[in-house]
Design a protein around this motif. Structure first.
Motif, PDB file in Angstrom:
ATOM      1  N   TYR A  38       0.828  -1.202   0.000  1.00 47.52           N
ATOM      2  CA  TYR A  38       0.000   0.000   0.000  1.00 47.52           C
ATOM      3  C   TYR A  38       0.863   1.253   0.000  1.00 47.52           C
ATOM      4  CZ  TYR A  38      -3.124   3.669   1.522  1.00 47.52           C
ATOM      5  OH  TYR A  38      -3.812   4.843   1.609  1.00 47.52           O
ATOM      6  N   ILE A  39       1.879   1.280   0.850  1.00 48.73           N
ATOM      7  CA  ILE A  39       2.711   2.481   0.994  1.00 48.73           C
ATOM      8  C   ILE A  39       3.516   2.762  -0.268  1.00 48.73           C
ATOM      9  CG2 ILE A  39       4.696   3.434   2.225  1.00 48.73           C
ATOM     10  CD1 ILE A  39       3.594   2.124   4.756  1.00 48.73           C
ATOM     11  N   PHE A  40       4.097   1.728  -0.876  1.00 47.48           N
ATOM     12  CA  PHE A  40       5.021   1.953  -1.980  1.00 47.48           C
ATOM     13  C   PHE A  40       4.419   1.798  -3.370  1.00 47.48           C
ATOM     14  CE2 PHE A  40       7.947   0.801   1.507  1.00 47.48           C
ATOM     15  CZ  PHE A  40       8.657   1.994   1.538  1.00 47.48           C
ATOM     16  N   ALA A  41       3.248   1.210  -3.510  1.00 54.06           N
ATOM     17  CA  ALA A  41       2.686   1.008  -4.840  1.00 54.06           C
ATOM     18  C   ALA A  41       1.305   1.637  -5.004  1.00 54.06           C
ATOM     19  CB  ALA A  41       2.611  -0.483  -5.148  1.00 54.06           C
ATOM     20  N   ILE A  42       0.389   1.322  -4.160  1.00 53.39           N
ATOM     21  CA  ILE A  42      -0.998   1.730  -4.363  1.00 53.39           C
ATOM     22  C   ILE A  42      -1.202   3.219  -4.091  1.00 53.39           C
ATOM     23  CG2 ILE A  42      -3.366   1.363  -3.582  1.00 53.39           C
ATOM     24  CD1 ILE A  42      -2.514  -1.547  -2.997  1.00 53.39           C
ATOM     25  N   ARG A  43      -0.692   3.702  -2.979  1.00 54.23           N
ATOM     26  CA  ARG A  43      -0.922   5.101  -2.593  1.00 54.23           C
ATOM     27  C   ARG A  43      -0.313   6.095  -3.583  1.00 54.23           C
ATOM     28  NH1 ARG A  43       1.690   8.345   1.850  1.00 54.23           N
ATOM     29  NH2 ARG A  43       0.281  10.062   2.187  1.00 54.23           N
ATOM     30  N   PRO A  44       0.956   5.954  -3.996  1.00 57.45           N
ATOM     31  CA  PRO A  44       1.504   6.914  -4.959  1.00 57.45           C
ATOM     32  C   PRO A  44       0.786   6.868  -6.308  1.00 57.45           C
ATOM     33  CG  PRO A  44       3.275   5.715  -3.904  1.00 57.45           C
ATOM     34  CD  PRO A  44       2.006   5.063  -3.488  1.00 57.45           C
ATOM     35  N   ASN A  45       0.387   5.679  -6.743  1.00 57.52           N
ATOM     36  CA  ASN A  45      -0.303   5.559  -8.020  1.00 57.52           C
ATOM     37  C   ASN A  45      -1.667   6.235  -7.975  1.00 57.52           C
ATOM     38  OD1 ASN A  45      -0.637   4.803 -10.638  1.00 57.52           O
ATOM     39  ND2 ASN A  45      -1.328   2.745 -10.157  1.00 57.52           N
ATOM     40  N   SER A  46      -2.398   6.058  -6.901  1.00 56.72           N
ATOM     41  CA  SER A  46      -3.709   6.696  -6.800  1.00 56.72           C
ATOM     42  C   SER A  46      -3.573   8.210  -6.687  1.00 56.72           C
ATOM     43  CB  SER A  46      -4.496   6.136  -5.619  1.00 56.72           C
ATOM     44  OG  SER A  46      -3.861   6.437  -4.409  1.00 56.72           O
ATOM     45  N   LYS A  47      -2.526   8.671  -6.028  1.00 57.59           N
ATOM     46  CA  LYS A  47      -2.288  10.108  -5.917  1.00 57.59           C
ATOM     47  C   LYS A  47      -1.955  10.704  -7.292  1.00 57.59           C
ATOM     48  CE  LYS A  47       0.227  13.390  -3.086  1.00 57.59           C
ATOM     49  NZ  LYS A  47       1.227  13.557  -2.042  1.00 57.59           N
ATOM     50  N   ARG A  48      -1.151  10.004  -8.069  1.00 56.45           N
ATOM     51  CA  ARG A  48      -0.784  10.454  -9.407  1.00 56.45           C
ATOM     52  C   ARG A  48      -2.024  10.488 -10.315  1.00 56.45           C
ATOM     53  NH1 ARG A  48       4.083   7.836 -10.126  1.00 56.45           N
ATOM     54  NH2 ARG A  48       2.848   5.983  -9.827  1.00 56.45           N
ATOM     55  N   ASN A  49      -2.878   9.473 -10.227  1.00 54.61           N
ATOM     56  CA  ASN A  49      -4.107   9.448 -11.025  1.00 54.61           C
ATOM     57  C   ASN A  49      -5.051  10.570 -10.638  1.00 54.61           C
ATOM     58  OD1 ASN A  49      -3.393   7.298 -12.617  1.00 54.61           O
ATOM     59  ND2 ASN A  49      -4.412   5.777 -11.336  1.00 54.61           N
ATOM     60  N   LYS A  50      -5.128  10.868  -9.351  1.00 52.25           N
ATOM     61  CA  LYS A  50      -5.991  11.946  -8.871  1.00 52.25           C
ATOM     62  C   LYS A  50      -5.512  13.285  -9.424  1.00 52.25           C
ATOM     63  CE  LYS A  50      -7.585  14.100  -4.609  1.00 52.25           C
ATOM     64  NZ  LYS A  50      -7.421  14.128  -3.154  1.00 52.25           N
ATOM     65  N   ASP A  51      -4.201  13.520  -9.410  1.00 53.15           N
ATOM     66  CA  ASP A  51      -3.646  14.765  -9.942  1.00 53.15           C
ATOM     67  C   ASP A  51      -3.890  14.877 -11.450  1.00 53.15           C
ATOM     68  OD1 ASP A  51      -2.765  15.409  -7.414  1.00 53.15           O
ATOM     69  OD2 ASP A  51      -0.691  14.753  -7.774  1.00 53.15           O
ATOM     70  N   ARG A  52      -3.742  13.751 -12.167  1.00 56.66           N
ATOM     71  CA  ARG A  52      -3.960  13.742 -13.618  1.00 56.66           C
ATOM     72  C   ARG A  52      -5.419  14.064 -13.949  1.00 56.66           C
ATOM     73  NH1 ARG A  52      -5.947  10.047 -16.949  1.00 56.66           N
ATOM     74  NH2 ARG A  52      -5.432  10.214 -19.133  1.00 56.66           N
TER      75      ARG A  52
END
Length: 123
Positions: A38-52
């Motif tokens: 969750y910390i290293f894969a899921i959370r950063p990816n969801s944050k990047r998608n939200k910004d996009r």
């Protein structure tokens, strides 16, 4: 767990049998693995998608964009109901594209630089 029970039997020692009961080690390791995922894969990816998605919502007429197919163009018209952009890819050449196929917004002037480079290569 003993992998070689016959070797110990030949040596005259008795192998320790697994003790019955609950061993929480597996569950602790599973929880730690899920936490790291969750910390290293899921959370950063969801944050990047939200910004996009937020940047795609803020696109307006005059913005320069890069599409999923590699097309660079300038937004000429926005249709919010159908989620469509009309993009000018060359002078007098416009295409319609769905909002979800826009990859990113480009810095101002990128479209003009590409247009100039294309005309210079023709000469």
């Amino acid at each position: 767990m003993n992998l070689f029970p016959t070797a110990l039997a030949d040596a005259g020692t008795e192998a320790a049998a697994p003790q019955p009961g609950f061993d929480p080690t597996f569950f602790i390791m599973l929880i730690v693995a899920v936490l790291f995922m969750y910390i290293f894969a899921i959370r950063p990816n969801s944050k990047r998608n939200k910004d996009r998605l937020e940047s795609l919502k803020n696109l307006a007429v005059g913005d320069e964009v890069l599409t999923n197919g590699g097309i660079i163009g300038k937004i000429v018209k926005v249709n919010d109901e159908l989620e469509l952009f009309t993009i000018e890819v060359a002078p007098g050449c416009q295409i319609k594209i769905n909002r979800s196929y826009v990859v990113s917004a480009l810095p101002k002037g990128t479209y003009n630089e590409v247009k100039v480079e294309a005309t210079q290569k023709k000469k």
